[in-house]
Scaffold this active site. Structure first.
Site, PDB file in Angstrom:
ATOM      1  N   GLU A  93       0.820  -1.208   0.000  1.00  0.00           N
ATOM      2  CA  GLU A  93       0.000   0.000   0.000  1.00  0.00           C
ATOM      3  C   GLU A  93       0.855   1.260   0.000  1.00  0.00           C
ATOM      4  O   GLU A  93       1.989   1.267   0.477  1.00  0.00           O
ATOM      5  CB  GLU A  93      -0.942  -0.005   1.203  1.00  0.00           C
ATOM      6  CG  GLU A  93      -0.253  -0.130   2.535  1.00  0.00           C
ATOM      7  CD  GLU A  93      -1.266  -0.216   3.685  1.00  0.00           C
ATOM      8  OE1 GLU A  93      -2.059  -1.168   3.691  1.00  0.00           O
ATOM      9  OE2 GLU A  93      -1.249   0.677   4.531  1.00  0.00           O
ATOM     10  N   CYS A 106       3.596   8.506   0.475  1.00  0.00           N
ATOM     11  CA  CYS A 106       4.144   7.627   1.512  1.00  0.00           C
ATOM     12  C   CYS A 106       4.261   6.239   0.889  1.00  0.00           C
ATOM     13  O   CYS A 106       3.258   5.678   0.441  1.00  0.00           O
ATOM     14  CB  CYS A 106       3.177   7.617   2.698  1.00  0.00           C
ATOM     15  SG  CYS A 106       3.583   6.382   3.949  1.00  0.00           S
ATOM     16  N   CYS A 113       6.340  -6.575   7.482  1.00  0.00           N
ATOM     17  CA  CYS A 113       7.441  -6.030   8.289  1.00  0.00           C
ATOM     18  C   CYS A 113       7.779  -7.056   9.352  1.00  0.00           C
ATOM     19  O   CYS A 113       6.916  -7.817   9.771  1.00  0.00           O
ATOM     20  CB  CYS A 113       6.993  -4.723   8.953  1.00  0.00           C
ATOM     21  SG  CYS A 113       8.297  -3.900   9.898  1.00  0.00           S
ATOM     22  N   CYS A 117       6.396  -4.196  16.133  1.00  0.00           N
ATOM     23  CA  CYS A 117       5.830  -3.178  17.035  1.00  0.00           C
ATOM     24  C   CYS A 117       4.376  -3.550  17.343  1.00  0.00           C
ATOM     25  O   CYS A 117       3.608  -3.868  16.436  1.00  0.00           O
ATOM     26  CB  CYS A 117       5.897  -1.795  16.387  1.00  0.00           C
ATOM     27  SG  CYS A 117       7.577  -1.284  15.996  1.00  0.00           S
ATOM     28  N   CYS A 120       1.208  -1.793  15.564  1.00  0.00           N
ATOM     29  CA  CYS A 120       1.251  -1.592  14.109  1.00  0.00           C
ATOM     30  C   CYS A 120       0.674  -2.777  13.344  1.00  0.00           C
ATOM     31  O   CYS A 120       1.016  -3.927  13.613  1.00  0.00           O
ATOM     32  CB  CYS A 120       2.699  -1.352  13.688  1.00  0.00           C
ATOM     33  SG  CYS A 120       2.885  -1.098  11.916  1.00  0.00           S
ATOM     34  N   CYS A 334      -0.941   2.452   9.263  1.00  0.00           N
ATOM     35  CA  CYS A 334      -0.034   1.536   8.586  1.00  0.00           C
ATOM     36  C   CYS A 334      -0.560   0.130   8.412  1.00  0.00           C
ATOM     37  O   CYS A 334      -0.870  -0.543   9.382  1.00  0.00           O
ATOM     38  CB  CYS A 334       1.239   1.403   9.416  1.00  0.00           C
ATOM     39  SG  CYS A 334       2.244   2.813   9.303  1.00  0.00           S
TER      40      CYS A 334
HETATM   41  N1  SAH Z   1       9.462   0.912  10.162  1.00  0.00           N
HETATM   42  C1  SAH Z   1       9.557   2.326  10.104  1.00  0.00           C
HETATM   43  C2  SAH Z   1       8.634   3.002   9.124  1.00  0.00           C
HETATM   44  C3  SAH Z   1       7.229   2.512   8.972  1.00  0.00           C
HETATM   45  S1  SAH Z   1       6.037   2.934  10.156  1.00  0.00           S
HETATM   46  C4  SAH Z   1       9.385   2.914  11.498  1.00  0.00           C
HETATM   47  O1  SAH Z   1       9.143   2.171  12.430  1.00  0.00           O
HETATM   48  O2  SAH Z   1       9.564   4.111  11.666  1.00  0.00           O
HETATM   49  C5  SAH Z   1       5.772   4.671  10.048  1.00  0.00           C
HETATM   50  C6  SAH Z   1       5.377   5.299  11.368  1.00  0.00           C
HETATM   51  O3  SAH Z   1       4.025   4.949  11.720  1.00  0.00           O
HETATM   52  C7  SAH Z   1       6.230   4.850  12.529  1.00  0.00           C
HETATM   53  O4  SAH Z   1       6.526   5.928  13.362  1.00  0.00           O
HETATM   54  C8  SAH Z   1       5.322   3.870  13.227  1.00  0.00           C
HETATM   55  O5  SAH Z   1       5.717   3.659  14.547  1.00  0.00           O
HETATM   56  C9  SAH Z   1       3.992   4.562  13.067  1.00  0.00           C
HETATM   57  N2  SAH Z   1       2.816   3.707  13.318  1.00  0.00           N
HETATM   58  C10 SAH Z   1       2.627   2.415  13.044  1.00  0.00           C
HETATM   59  N3  SAH Z   1       1.432   1.990  13.446  1.00  0.00           N
HETATM   60  C11 SAH Z   1       0.817   3.053  14.003  1.00  0.00           C
HETATM   61  C12 SAH Z   1      -0.448   3.255  14.622  1.00  0.00           C
HETATM   62  N4  SAH Z   1      -1.328   2.261  14.775  1.00  0.00           N
HETATM   63  N5  SAH Z   1      -0.732   4.493  15.094  1.00  0.00           N
HETATM   64  C13 SAH Z   1       0.158   5.521  14.950  1.00  0.00           C
HETATM   65  N6  SAH Z   1       1.362   5.386  14.380  1.00  0.00           N
HETATM   66  C14 SAH Z   1       1.697   4.168  13.915  1.00  0.00           C
END
Ligand code: SAH
Length: 349
Positions: A93, A106, A113, A117, A120, A334
């Protein structure tokens, strides 16, 4: 025979390939310009090449693309979310965000991934594979064609961890920045990482002007350990040391991303602890109330809490903004859309 992924390689490499094929090297510039200047997806559309050369290229090389399979347009702010299918069937996406100063895309850097986290959606099924530079470029090229307007910025904040796909991501940055391509300025490119410390040191040596964003999401190791598994590998102290080294080397301000989750990382104490750690750094904190993900049970902090958190950081001299939320009506968090997409079954005739 393996065919060259011609949209992922540099102009010099294309020229070398043509020399190997006993063709004039100036053809390299023509081909590069078709691929990146005109975002061409087929050799037979490269009309200043002979039919014979087009056929030879088809044998030796392939132009990898992304095919649009779904598009959702936000009625609130014009944000567009795209799902693309790649050559092997992987679904990824990308999101178009419209700002007063231009259009930013973006992009995803991996299908899925593996960073894990807990808030996410991209990571729920692990990583499927790395994307090639050409597949990252295709996301930008296809969106630019779709809207018929110039894309002037890119953020590597879609699915995937860019520094876990280092070489391809660097090739992507060089190609999207190339004067014969879209020429997106490095200052308009943001790479976001969950904090792969060794790769951050490596990135600092690349002599790039891009913005580095670091997903922090916690003021200390004990909270970060609960929500980001990478934190068990690299402590916050090691991460912040890498950030300082990056700033020292590049003179570029770092952005820290911080998603506020009710009762997890959003207390006043958290804000105070964070500000003592960031106070003297050339940095900026971007706060965002966490997007709730169906499979996770986190709740976003209230607006009042978010504002309080921002105020504490600001009082302590840490520059802070609250991120404007775009595309709230189209699953902008994401990996949400990709997961919700069931591949249509081929029809049996
Ligand atoms: N792997 C990289 C980039 C992808 S995620 C990273 O971790 O930075 C892009 C951003 O979206 C990151 O800051 C991630 O922590 C955040 N993100 C992911 N899921 C989210 C959610 N449910 N709510 C808010 N931010 C989120």
């Amino acid at each position: 025979m393996k065919r060259y992924d011609i949209k992922s390689i540099s102009l010099e490499e294309i020229q070398a390939l043509l020399t190997d094929m006993k063709e004039a090297p100036f053809r390299g510039k023509q081909i590069f310009s078709w691929l990146h200047g005109k975002q061409c997806t087929r050799f037979d559309e490269m009309t200043n090449l002979s039919k014979a050369l087009q056929a030879k290229l088809d044998e030796k090389a392939v132009i990898l693309n992304a095919k649009q399979v779904k598009k959702l347009v936000s009625q609130v702010d014009g944000t567009i979310k795209y799902l693309f299918e790649l050559g092997n069937g992987s679904i990824i996406e990308s999101v178009l965000m419209r700002y007063g100063y231009g259009n930013t895309v973006c992009i995803s850097t991996q299908a899925g991934c593996r960073m894990g986290c807990t808030f996410c959606a991209s990571t729920l099924d692990g990583v499927e594979r790395n994307l090639t530079a050409s597949e990252m470029l295709s996301q930008v090229y296809e969106i630019q064609k779709d809207i018929g307007e110039r894309i002037s910025g890119v953020v590597l904040m879609g699915s995937g961890e860019p520094l876990d796909n280092y070489e391809n991501v660097l090739n992507f940055i060089r190609l999207i920045n190339h004067p014969m391509g879209l020429q997106i300025g490095q200052r308009h490119i943001t790479l976001s990482t969950c904090g792969l410390v060794e790769k951050m040191y490596q990135l600092a040596e690349e002599n790039l002007q891009i913005t580095l964003a670091v997903s922090l999401h916690a003021p200390n190791d004990s909270i970060r350990n609960q929500i980001m598994p990478i934190s068990k590998k690299y402590s916050m102290e090691e991460l912040l040391a890498a950030c300082r080294a990056y700033i020292e080397k590049t003179n570029r301000r770092i952005t820290f991303e911080y998603a506020l989750i009710q009762g997890v990382n959003d207390t006043e104490d958290c804000a105070k602890e964070l500000s003592t750690k960031l106070r003297h750094m050339l940095c900026h904190v971007n706060l965002i109330p966490v997007n709730s993900v169906k499979e996770r049970n986190y709740i976003k902090s209230s607006q009042e809490r978010v504002e309080k958190f921002a105020a504490i950081l600001q009082q302590h001299g840490v520059e802070t903004t609250i991120r404007r939320k775009l595309g709230s009506d189209i699953h902008a968090a994401c990996g949400q859309l990709r997961r919700g997409y069931a591949k249509p079954k081929p029809e049996i005739t």
